[in-house]
Design an enzyme around this catalytic site. Structure first.
Site, PDB file in Angstrom:
ATOM      1  N   GLY A  14       8.864 156.789  72.023  1.00  0.00           N
ATOM      2  CA  GLY A  14       8.183 157.616  73.216  1.00  0.00           C
ATOM      3  C   GLY A  14       8.896 158.676  73.750  1.00  0.00           C
ATOM      4  N   SER A  15       9.226 159.645  72.611  1.00  0.00           N
ATOM      5  CA  SER A  15       9.927 160.769  73.053  1.00  0.00           C
ATOM      6  C   SER A  15       8.849 162.042  73.841  1.00  0.00           C
ATOM      7  CB  SER A  15      10.533 161.710  71.773  1.00  0.00           C
ATOM      8  OG  SER A  15       9.474 162.083  71.020  1.00  0.00           O
ATOM      9  N   ASN A  16       7.538 161.623  73.380  1.00  0.00           N
ATOM     10  CA  ASN A  16       6.425 162.499  74.050  1.00  0.00           C
ATOM     11  C   ASN A  16       6.002 161.975  75.477  1.00  0.00           C
ATOM     12  OD1 ASN A  16       5.348 164.875  72.622  1.00  0.00           O
ATOM     13  ND2 ASN A  16       5.265 163.621  70.881  1.00  0.00           N
ATOM     14  N   LYS A  64     -10.148 144.364  65.415  1.00  0.00           N
ATOM     15  CA  LYS A  64      -9.797 145.692  66.342  1.00  0.00           C
ATOM     16  C   LYS A  64     -10.631 145.572  67.597  1.00  0.00           C
ATOM     17  CE  LYS A  64      -9.174 149.493  64.155  1.00  0.00           C
ATOM     18  NZ  LYS A  64      -8.309 150.488  64.082  1.00  0.00           N
ATOM     19  N   MET A  89       0.389 154.456  66.545  1.00  0.00           N
ATOM     20  CA  MET A  89       0.110 154.410  65.044  1.00  0.00           C
ATOM     21  C   MET A  89      -1.167 153.529  64.632  1.00  0.00           C
ATOM     22  SD  MET A  89       2.515 156.495  64.411  1.00  0.00           S
ATOM     23  CE  MET A  89       2.238 156.559  62.611  1.00  0.00           C
ATOM     24  N   ASN A 106      -4.841 163.359  71.206  1.00  0.00           N
ATOM     25  CA  ASN A 106      -3.748 162.752  70.669  1.00  0.00           C
ATOM     26  C   ASN A 106      -2.765 164.333  70.226  1.00  0.00           C
ATOM     27  OD1 ASN A 106      -2.130 161.085  68.731  1.00  0.00           O
ATOM     28  ND2 ASN A 106      -3.232 161.981  66.838  1.00  0.00           N
ATOM     29  N   HIS A 108      -0.092 165.720  67.286  1.00  0.00           N
ATOM     30  CA  HIS A 108      -0.075 165.488  65.646  1.00  0.00           C
ATOM     31  C   HIS A 108       1.053 166.436  65.317  1.00  0.00           C
ATOM     32  CE1 HIS A 108      -0.792 163.809  61.622  1.00  0.00           C
ATOM     33  NE2 HIS A 108      -0.792 165.073  61.308  1.00  0.00           N
TER      34      HIS A 108
END
Length: 188
Positions: A14-16, A64, A89, A106, A108
């Site tokens: 969870g750094s972002n 899903k 992920m 997102n 990346h």
């Protein structure tokens, strides 16, 4: 006027997510953290910032579509307008994509279209390229194939290790993502 409500989807440290929460200004309230990994470090960070969480284990659902339907219900109940993926992920499926078309973003760790998918930093490092970077993009059905919103280049230095490169890429991510979120939401 109340801020737009957003959810962050994350699977790991969870750094972002933390960078968003620590941002001097963010044009939305992070009202929910969605996590597919019970016990992930990001959940501790959500607790620290008082952000409600929704944790699920995909293996507990037949498909899903089934777990995405439950997520959608939660998002709608909380009046979430935007989704920001930050180390999530899982590939978003049609259920989620239809419910939030044009509102799932997102980040990346490469200059897409180069090095999509898992371990983009390792892929770039192994390829011996001179530069890689960070891409913020909209999500579509593919793996890191959605329309690009912003990119920033990070040089790969001769003395770099994969770990030192990762740290420099994360530093760029932590500055770029909140800035792009603000630009997107202030245009709406």
């Amino acid at each position: 006027m109340s801020k737009i409500k957003a959810a962050v989807f994350a699977s790991g440290t969870g750094s972002n997510f933390e960078a968003m929460m620590e941002s001097v200004y963010l044009a939305c309230d992070i009202a929910l953290l969605v996590c597919d990994k019970p016990g992930a470090i990001v959940l501790e960070k959500a607790e620290k910032y008082g952000v409600p969480t929704f944790v699920f284990d995909a293996k507990q659902f037949p498909s899903k579509a089934d777990y995405e339907k439950v997520i959608l219900e939660k998002l709608e109940k909380m009046k979430i307008s935007w989704i920001f993926l930050a180390g999530y992920m899982r590939i978003a499926g049609p259920t989620l994509l239809r419910g939030y078309e044009g509102r799932i973003v997102n980040i990346h760790p490469s200059l897409l279209p180069a090095f999509p998918g898992m371990d983009a930093i390792g892929q770039a490092f192994q390829a011996g390229v001179e530069a890689t970077g960070v891409t913020v993009h909209y999500i579509d059905e593919g793996i890191d194939t959605g329309p690009i919103i912003a990119q920033e280049t990070v040089a790969i230095l001769k003395e770099d290790t994969e770990e030192s490169l990762k740290k420099r890429i994360q530093k760029v991510e932590h500055e770029l993502y909140p800035k792009v979120i603000n630009q997107l939401l202030e245009q709406k």
